[in-house]
Design a protein around this motif. Structure first.
Motif, mmCIF file in Angstrom:
data_model
loop_
_atom_site.group_PDB
_atom_site.id
_atom_site.type_symbol
_atom_site.label_atom_id
_atom_site.label_comp_id
_atom_site.label_asym_id
_atom_site.label_seq_id
_atom_site.Cartn_x
_atom_site.Cartn_y
_atom_site.Cartn_z
ATOM 1 N N SER A 199 0.828 -1.202 0.000
ATOM 2 C CA SER A 199 0.000 0.000 0.000
ATOM 3 C C SER A 199 0.862 1.251 0.000
ATOM 4 O O SER A 199 1.704 1.435 0.885
ATOM 5 C CB SER A 199 -0.919 0.024 1.224
ATOM 6 N N ILE A 200 0.623 2.100 -0.985
ATOM 7 C CA ILE A 200 1.278 3.410 -0.998
ATOM 8 C C ILE A 200 0.623 4.323 0.033
ATOM 9 O O ILE A 200 1.298 5.057 0.756
ATOM 10 C CB ILE A 200 1.196 4.031 -2.406
ATOM 11 N N HIS A 201 -0.696 4.249 0.134
ATOM 12 C CA HIS A 201 -1.417 5.122 1.067
ATOM 13 C C HIS A 201 -1.011 4.869 2.513
ATOM 14 O O HIS A 201 -0.966 5.802 3.318
ATOM 15 C CB HIS A 201 -2.926 4.923 0.924
ATOM 16 N N LEU A 202 -0.724 3.615 2.854
ATOM 17 C CA LEU A 202 -0.414 3.263 4.240
ATOM 18 C C LEU A 202 1.079 3.035 4.478
ATOM 19 O O LEU A 202 1.495 2.822 5.615
ATOM 20 C CB LEU A 202 -1.202 2.013 4.642
ATOM 21 N N ALA A 203 1.858 3.036 3.404
ATOM 22 C CA ALA A 203 3.310 2.842 3.496
ATOM 23 C C ALA A 203 3.660 1.533 4.200
ATOM 24 O O ALA A 203 4.569 1.487 5.047
ATOM 25 C CB ALA A 203 3.969 4.031 4.199
ATOM 26 N N ASN A 204 2.919 0.478 3.884
ATOM 27 C CA ASN A 204 3.229 -0.846 4.426
ATOM 28 C C ASN A 204 2.672 -1.904 3.486
ATOM 29 O O ASN A 204 2.158 -1.588 2.404
ATOM 30 C CB ASN A 204 2.689 -1.006 5.857
ATOM 31 N N GLU A 205 2.789 -3.156 3.879
ATOM 32 C CA GLU A 205 2.218 -4.245 3.103
ATOM 33 C C GLU A 205 1.606 -5.256 4.048
ATOM 34 O O GLU A 205 1.945 -5.306 5.231
ATOM 35 C CB GLU A 205 3.269 -4.917 2.209
ATOM 36 N N ARG A 206 0.681 -6.048 3.517
ATOM 37 C CA ARG A 206 -0.033 -6.987 4.384
ATOM 38 C C ARG A 206 -0.484 -8.195 3.588
ATOM 39 O O ARG A 206 -0.570 -8.162 2.350
ATOM 40 C CB ARG A 206 -1.232 -6.312 5.034
ATOM 41 N N GLU A 232 -6.644 -11.868 10.759
ATOM 42 C CA GLU A 232 -6.098 -12.835 11.710
ATOM 43 C C GLU A 232 -7.099 -13.159 12.812
ATOM 44 O O GLU A 232 -7.231 -14.318 13.229
ATOM 45 C CB GLU A 232 -4.792 -12.309 12.319
ATOM 46 N N LEU A 233 -7.792 -12.144 13.302
ATOM 47 C CA LEU A 233 -8.758 -12.377 14.373
ATOM 48 C C LEU A 233 -9.965 -13.155 13.857
ATOM 49 O O LEU A 233 -10.446 -14.081 14.530
ATOM 50 C CB LEU A 233 -9.200 -11.055 14.991
ATOM 51 N N TYR A 234 -10.457 -12.798 12.695
ATOM 52 C CA TYR A 234 -11.595 -13.534 12.144
ATOM 53 C C TYR A 234 -11.224 -14.980 11.811
ATOM 54 O O TYR A 234 -12.015 -15.901 12.030
ATOM 55 C CB TYR A 234 -12.132 -12.835 10.894
ATOM 56 N N ARG A 235 -10.030 -15.196 11.297
ATOM 57 C CA ARG A 235 -9.635 -16.534 10.893
ATOM 58 C C ARG A 235 -9.239 -17.407 12.089
ATOM 59 O O ARG A 235 -9.648 -18.561 12.181
ATOM 60 C CB ARG A 235 -8.468 -16.443 9.890
ATOM 61 N N ASP A 236 -8.453 -16.840 13.001
ATOM 62 C CA ASP A 236 -7.860 -17.647 14.067
ATOM 63 C C ASP A 236 -8.691 -17.674 15.350
ATOM 64 O O ASP A 236 -8.619 -18.642 16.111
ATOM 65 C CB ASP A 236 -6.460 -17.121 14.410
ATOM 66 N N MET A 242 -4.456 -7.219 9.481
ATOM 67 C CA MET A 242 -4.311 -5.973 10.230
ATOM 68 C C MET A 242 -2.919 -5.372 10.056
ATOM 69 O O MET A 242 -2.652 -4.267 10.502
ATOM 70 C CB MET A 242 -4.572 -6.212 11.715
ATOM 71 N N GLU A 243 -1.995 -6.105 9.444
ATOM 72 C CA GLU A 243 -0.586 -5.729 9.248
ATOM 73 C C GLU A 243 0.185 -5.841 10.544
ATOM 74 O O GLU A 243 1.139 -6.588 10.635
ATOM 75 C CB GLU A 243 -0.459 -4.327 8.640
#
Length: 251
Positions: A10-17, A38-42, A69-70
Motif C-alpha cells: 500500500s502506498i497510502h499506508l506505506a506498508n504491506e499486508r 487474523e482475528l476472524y480466521r484464528d 491488520m498488518e
C-alpha cells in the motif's frame, strides 16, 4: 473453498499486508471483505463458519477477502476513522482484487465486515466510499472512539450513503472510562455507543439490523452471531423457484 494467500503493498499506508481470498466452487456473485483477518480466521473461526453456511446453501456465493491488520501498532492508527485506510480499500485493494479475480467486477452485494475497532473502520470506510459497499457488518463496533466522532460525521454527511448496516453488541459490554492505551480513552460503553449509532441511522430513515447478545466483548460471542450476520448480508438464492416453473404452478 479454494484459498490463495497474497501480499498487497500500500502506498497510502506505506506498508504491506497479507490478503487471503477464498473462492466458491461455483461462480461468485458477491464480494465480502473481512478486516482483522487474523482475528476472524484464528479466533472467530470465520472460515469454518463460511464453509458450513456454503455447504448448507444458507448464503449466496461470494468471494471472501480477508485483509490482514498488518500489525497491532498499525491497527491503532488505521482503525479509528483514518482517511488513508479508506483510500487503501477503495484505490488499492479493490482495483487489485478486480484485476486478479474478474468476477469481482460483477459483484451484486459488496460487504465489509469488522469487529470491535475494525467494526468502526468498516462503517467509516463505507461512508468514505459510498458507492463501493452495499452492506456493513459491525460486530461490537467501537463507535465510542474519539467521543463518538463517527456519529457526528454520519449526521453531517450529505448525501447519505445507501449502505445497509448490521450491528451487534453484547449486553455485558457496559464498561465506561476504559483507558485502552495512554492516548485512547473509551468514555462511553460499547453498548451505549452502538445504540447511539443505531439511533442515528434510524433518525435518517435507515433500517439497521440490530442484535444484542448475552455476552461480552469476546470472540466466542462474535462467532455465535456471525452466521446470522452473513445470512443477512448474503441471502441465499439457491432455493428460490425458477420463474418459469413458478408460472407453470400458477396456471
Amino acid at each position: 473453498m479454494k484459498e490463495t494467500q497474497h501480499t498487497l503493498k500500500s502506498i497510502h499506508l506505506a506498508n504491506e499486508r497479507a490478503v487471503w481470498v477464498r473462492e466458491p466452487e461455483h461462480r461468485a456473485t458477491n464480494v465480502t471483505v473481512f478486516l482483522d483477518a487474523e482475528l476472524y480466521r484464528d479466533r472467530v473461526g470465520a472460515t469454518s463458519i463460511i464453509d458450513a453456511l456454503n455447504s448448507k446453501g444458507d448464503i449466496d456465493s461470494s468471494l471472501f477477502v480477508f485483509v490482514s491488520m498488518e500489525s497491532a501498532a498499525s491497527r491503532w492508527v488505521e482503525c479509528p476513522c483514518y482517511p488513508p485506510f479508506a483510500q487503501f480499500i477503495e484505490e488499492e485493494l479493490f482495483p487489485w482484487l478486480e484485476r486478479a479475480y474478474l468476477r469481482a467486477h460483477e459483484a451484486q452485494e459488496r460487504v465489509i465486515a469488522g469487529l470491535s475497532y475494525t467494526g468502526l473502520a468498516a462503517a467509516y470506510v463505507s461512508m468514505m466510499n459510498p458507492s463501493r459497499f452495499t452492506k456493513v457488518i459491525a460486530q461490537s463496533g467501537s463507535f465510542w472512539s474519539n467521543d463518538c466522532w463517527i456519529i457526528d460525521y454520519f449526521e453531517k454527511l450529505d448525501p447519505k450513503p445507501k449502505t445497509e448496516f448490521y450491528l451487534d453488541v453484547g449486553l455485558q459490554e457496559t464498561q465506561e472510562n476504559v483507558l485502552h492505551k495512554e492516548d485512547v480513552l473509551q468514555a462511553v460503553s460499547q453498548i451505549e455507543a452502538v445504540k447511539r449509532f443505531r439511533d442515528a441511522l434510524l433518525r435518517h430513515g435507515y433500517q439497521p439490523r440490530y442484535v444484542e447478545f448475552d455476552g461480552g466483548h469476546d470472540f466466542a460471542a462474535w462467532s455465535h452471531t456471525l452466521p446470522d450476520a452473513l445470512r443477512w448480508a448474503l441471502p441465499s438464492t439457491r432455493n428460490e423457484p425458477d420463474p418459469a416453473n413458478a408460472a407453470e404452478l400458477h396456471r
